[in-house]
Motif scaffolding. Structure first.
Motif, PDB file in Angstrom:
ATOM      1  N   PRO A 165       0.886  -1.387  -0.031  1.00  0.00           N
ATOM      2  CA  PRO A 165      -0.138   0.090  -0.005  1.00  0.00           C
ATOM      3  C   PRO A 165       0.773   1.340   0.046  1.00  0.00           C
ATOM      4  N   PHE A 166       1.781   1.153   1.149  1.00  0.00           N
ATOM      5  CA  PHE A 166       2.508   2.696   1.074  1.00  0.00           C
ATOM      6  C   PHE A 166       4.009   2.308   0.799  1.00  0.00           C
ATOM      7  N   SER A 167       5.019   3.143   0.321  1.00  0.00           N
ATOM      8  CA  SER A 167       6.172   3.162   0.482  1.00  0.00           C
ATOM      9  C   SER A 167       6.737   4.184   1.602  1.00  0.00           C
ATOM     10  N   LEU A 168       7.751   3.795   1.905  1.00  0.00           N
ATOM     11  CA  LEU A 168       8.514   4.320   3.288  1.00  0.00           C
ATOM     12  C   LEU A 168       9.768   3.973   3.363  1.00  0.00           C
ATOM     13  N   GLY A 169      10.591   5.197   3.465  1.00  0.00           N
ATOM     14  CA  GLY A 169      12.078   4.836   3.696  1.00  0.00           C
ATOM     15  C   GLY A 169      12.234   5.029   5.424  1.00  0.00           C
ATOM     16  N   GLY A 170      11.813   4.131   6.057  1.00  0.00           N
ATOM     17  CA  GLY A 170      11.880   4.212   7.536  1.00  0.00           C
ATOM     18  C   GLY A 170      13.263   4.190   8.381  1.00  0.00           C
ATOM     19  N   GLN A 171      14.161   4.027   7.672  1.00  0.00           N
ATOM     20  CA  GLN A 171      15.440   3.979   8.314  1.00  0.00           C
ATOM     21  C   GLN A 171      15.736   5.613   8.426  1.00  0.00           C
ATOM     22  N   SER A 172      15.335   6.483   7.721  1.00  0.00           N
ATOM     23  CA  SER A 172      15.533   7.803   7.723  1.00  0.00           C
ATOM     24  C   SER A 172      14.877   8.462   8.768  1.00  0.00           C
ATOM     25  N   ARG A 173      13.961   8.023   9.450  1.00  0.00           N
ATOM     26  CA  ARG A 173      13.198   8.419  10.613  1.00  0.00           C
ATOM     27  C   ARG A 173      12.324   9.422  10.500  1.00  0.00           C
ATOM     28  N   TRP A 174      12.789  10.655   9.776  1.00  0.00           N
ATOM     29  CA  TRP A 174      11.962  11.841   9.542  1.00  0.00           C
ATOM     30  C   TRP A 174      10.860  11.491   8.573  1.00  0.00           C
ATOM     31  N   THR A 175      11.136  10.708   7.746  1.00  0.00           N
ATOM     32  CA  THR A 175      10.008  10.235   7.004  1.00  0.00           C
ATOM     33  C   THR A 175       8.686   9.552   7.776  1.00  0.00           C
ATOM     34  N   ASN A 176       9.224   8.812   8.542  1.00  0.00           N
ATOM     35  CA  ASN A 176       8.010   8.434   9.489  1.00  0.00           C
ATOM     36  C   ASN A 176       7.389   9.431  10.352  1.00  0.00           C
ATOM     37  N   MET A 177       8.149  10.311  10.675  1.00  0.00           N
ATOM     38  CA  MET A 177       7.475  11.690  11.366  1.00  0.00           C
ATOM     39  C   MET A 177       6.417  12.353  10.684  1.00  0.00           C
ATOM     40  N   MET A 178       6.466  12.433   9.439  1.00  0.00           N
ATOM     41  CA  MET A 178       5.499  13.021   8.671  1.00  0.00           C
ATOM     42  C   MET A 178       4.254  12.777   8.913  1.00  0.00           C
ATOM     43  N   TRP A 179       3.855  11.242   8.962  1.00  0.00           N
ATOM     44  CA  TRP A 179       2.636  10.482   9.066  1.00  0.00           C
ATOM     45  C   TRP A 179       2.191  11.142  10.612  1.00  0.00           C
ATOM     46  N   LEU A 180       3.050  11.217  11.542  1.00  0.00           N
ATOM     47  CA  LEU A 180       2.575  11.907  13.066  1.00  0.00           C
ATOM     48  C   LEU A 180       2.098  13.147  12.861  1.00  0.00           C
ATOM     49  N   GLU A 181       2.959  13.985  11.976  1.00  0.00           N
ATOM     50  CA  GLU A 181       2.531  15.360  11.756  1.00  0.00           C
ATOM     51  C   GLU A 181       1.002  15.651  11.340  1.00  0.00           C
ATOM     52  N   PHE A 182       0.779  14.799  10.188  1.00  0.00           N
ATOM     53  CA  PHE A 182      -0.320  15.039   9.625  1.00  0.00           C
ATOM     54  C   PHE A 182      -1.591  14.338  10.526  1.00  0.00           C
ATOM     55  N   LEU A 183      -1.391  13.449  11.180  1.00  0.00           N
ATOM     56  CA  LEU A 183      -2.395  12.605  12.100  1.00  0.00           C
ATOM     57  C   LEU A 183      -2.715  13.446  13.085  1.00  0.00           C
ATOM     58  N   PHE A 184      -1.576  14.153  13.715  1.00  0.00           N
ATOM     59  CA  PHE A 184      -1.674  15.119  14.579  1.00  0.00           C
ATOM     60  C   PHE A 184      -2.628  16.206  14.414  1.00  0.00           C
ATOM     61  N   ASP A 185      -2.253  16.767  13.222  1.00  0.00           N
ATOM     62  CA  ASP A 185      -3.328  17.972  12.752  1.00  0.00           C
ATOM     63  C   ASP A 185      -4.491  17.420  12.732  1.00  0.00           C
ATOM     64  N   ARG A 186      -4.891  16.367  11.853  1.00  0.00           N
ATOM     65  CA  ARG A 186      -5.939  15.929  11.465  1.00  0.00           C
ATOM     66  C   ARG A 186      -7.051  15.593  12.595  1.00  0.00           C
ATOM     67  N   ILE A 187      -6.535  15.020  13.604  1.00  0.00           N
ATOM     68  CA  ILE A 187      -7.096  14.632  14.594  1.00  0.00           C
ATOM     69  C   ILE A 187      -7.411  15.891  15.690  1.00  0.00           C
ATOM     70  N   GLY A 188      -6.407  16.294  16.194  1.00  0.00           N
ATOM     71  CA  GLY A 188      -6.329  17.346  17.140  1.00  0.00           C
ATOM     72  C   GLY A 188      -6.317  18.720  16.719  1.00  0.00           C
ATOM     73  N   GLY A 189      -5.953  19.031  15.454  1.00  0.00           N
ATOM     74  CA  GLY A 189      -5.904  20.408  15.084  1.00  0.00           C
ATOM     75  C   GLY A 189      -4.608  20.912  15.395  1.00  0.00           C
ATOM     76  N   ALA A 190      -4.159  22.199  14.733  1.00  0.00           N
ATOM     77  CA  ALA A 190      -3.033  22.732  14.731  1.00  0.00           C
ATOM     78  C   ALA A 190      -2.786  23.149  16.391  1.00  0.00           C
ATOM     79  N   GLU A 191      -3.797  23.376  17.075  1.00  0.00           N
ATOM     80  CA  GLU A 191      -3.642  23.491  18.553  1.00  0.00           C
ATOM     81  C   GLU A 191      -2.622  22.433  19.298  1.00  0.00           C
ATOM     82  N   LEU A 192      -2.755  21.052  18.705  1.00  0.00           N
ATOM     83  CA  LEU A 192      -2.274  20.102  19.452  1.00  0.00           C
ATOM     84  C   LEU A 192      -0.771  20.111  19.614  1.00  0.00           C
TER      85      LEU A 192
END
Length: 444
Positions: free
Chosen positions: A197-224
């Protein structure tokens, strides 16, 4: 690549240093060797990062300014990314840094502010309101500390984008998802077809971070994330944060990512190759990857096989759908230790030479979107017009443009974050353990 890469904004060493005639100090020179340092010398100085095409655009802007302002010339020095990061802090600490300081904004800029190393530019922007109104409003967040502006946004914008291989979607007879629920429903479909389903260069770590950045925003809003950035106690363990962390692990457990993702590197562009070679159907990545996929992916882009969108919405989430994350801009700060004459020259460059019609045109020709309101008028006729317009609309229309967390947070907190993200995606810790570890690092 046609734009400054995400790695040029974090850890990847860029191309070899270059020379700009008699103006340049080589990238291997020590910090005190650049002519005209803020501790005293022959005039105002500016240090830039190497790596094309950005390096050439930066160099040309300084050359043009110097030609037009022979009494306010800037002495230019260029450095590879890793060399710059070590030299700039040493140089500034010894009052031997440049007059104009390249910065990624966010937590690093805040450190400079707290050490009284950079000038408050709030009044500069009041006096140059035309410049401020010319730039994307969303670019100023990472330049602002405690409601004061300490850096000039410039250059181009790189939001994080969801990319899709349209051929693979046609193969399984599915539409591009617009919600998180639709994303999760696609996982078994692609896996059953033998497609990750998804490609991910997980060894680089910051690539994983992008998922959390968006999910934190979409769920909790920018205030989170704002509460995390401000260091509020237990900010990481808020219910919306735990929900986002849980959804990430749900994705991992459902085989949402290609097998072996933890050993794949983004710096080699291996994650992008998985998308355009048909081994993965989707990829969350920076806008800068468009140009590299166009260059390296054969006719994948030119034949219209690549699609893109903003991050899907999450049902019941508080985040504004227009919100985005990534790199709102590049930034230049002004050394507070520079002489008055050098500060005057630097401010003249900020006002007249840094953001010009010529630099905006150069960024567009390089396949990037300059952070200039109305720059989309330059897209007409470009073979990348649809893509450029999407990036422009995403960046200029974002209610909130959250800077990448590893730049927004302090260096110490950012490293703790990346370590724990690796463990979270590896299912080595629970969401609650992740939150506890990060709460302990708040404000570090």
């Amino acid at each position: 690549m046609a734009t400054t890469s995400r790695r040029s904004l974090l850890t990847l060493a860029l191309a070899a240093p270059f020379g700009v005639g008699a103006l340049a100090a080589c990238g291997d020179s020590g910090p005190g060797q650049a002519a005209g340092s803020s501790g005293g010398g022959d005039g105002a100085t500016i240090w830039i990062l190497t790596g094309q095409p950005a390096e050439g655009i930066r160099t040309d802007s300084v050359k043009a300014f110097n030609k037009a302002n022979p009494d306010s010339e800037l002495t230019l020095s260029s450095f590879q990314n890793d060399a710059f990061k070590s030299k700039i802090r040493t140089a500034i600490g010894a009052n031997q840094g440049p007059t104009i300081i390249w910065t990624w904004g966010g937590g690093g800029l805040r450190n400079y502010v707290e050490a009284s190393q950079v000038e408050d530019l709030t009044s500069f922007f009041s006096e140059n309101a035309d410049l401020k109104s010319k730039l994307f409003e969303s670019a100023f967040g990472a330049a602002t500390v405690d409601d004061k502006i300490y850096a000039v946004p410039c250059e181009n914008v790189s939001p994080i984008v969801m990319f899709y291989n349209k051929t693979l979607f046609a193969k399984v007879g599915k539409d591009i998802p617009t919600t998180w629920e639709e994303v999760m429903a696609l996982l078994p479909v692609f896996n059953a077809a033998g497609i990750a389903p998804f490609s991910l260069g997980g060894q680089s770590r910051w690539t994983n971070m992008m998922w959390l950045e968006f999910l934190f925003d979409r769920i909790g809003g920018a205030e989170l994330f704002q509460s995390i950035y401000e260091g509020k106690p237990d900010a990481w363990s808020q219910p919306a944060a735990i929900e986002a962390l849980t959804k990430v692990q749900d994705l991992v457990k459902a085989d949402g990512f290609i097998k072996g993702f933890a050993s794949i590197t983004a710096d080699s562009n291996a994650d992008q190759a998985l998308l355009y070679t048909g081994k993965a159907a989707m990829m969350l990545h920076g806008a800068w990857t468009y140009s590299s996929m166009k260059t390296d992916g054969g006719d994948f882009v030119s034949k219209g096989n690549l699609a893109w969108s903003t991050f899907p919405t999450v049902e019941g989430g508080a985040g504004d759908p227009s919100n985005t994350v990534g790199n709102p801009s590049s930034y230049y700060a002004l050394s507070s230790k520079a002489s008055d004459a050098d500060k005057t020259a630097a401010k003249k460059f900020f006002a007249e030479g840094l953001v010009t019609d010529a630099t905006a045109k150069a960024w567009v020709e390089a396949g990037s979107v300059p952070i200039v309101n109305g720059s989309d008028s330059m897209f007409a006729g470009s073979e990348d017009e649809e893509w450029l317009q999407f990036v422009y609309d995403t960046a200029s229309g974002a209610k909130t443009f959250q800077q990448s967390w590893d730049q927004a947070l302090s260096p110490t907190e950012a490293e703790t974050l990346l370590d724990n993200i690796e463990k979270l995606f590896g299912l080595a810790i629970t969401p609650e353990e992740f939150a506890a570890n990060m709460n302990a690092a708040l404000g570090s």
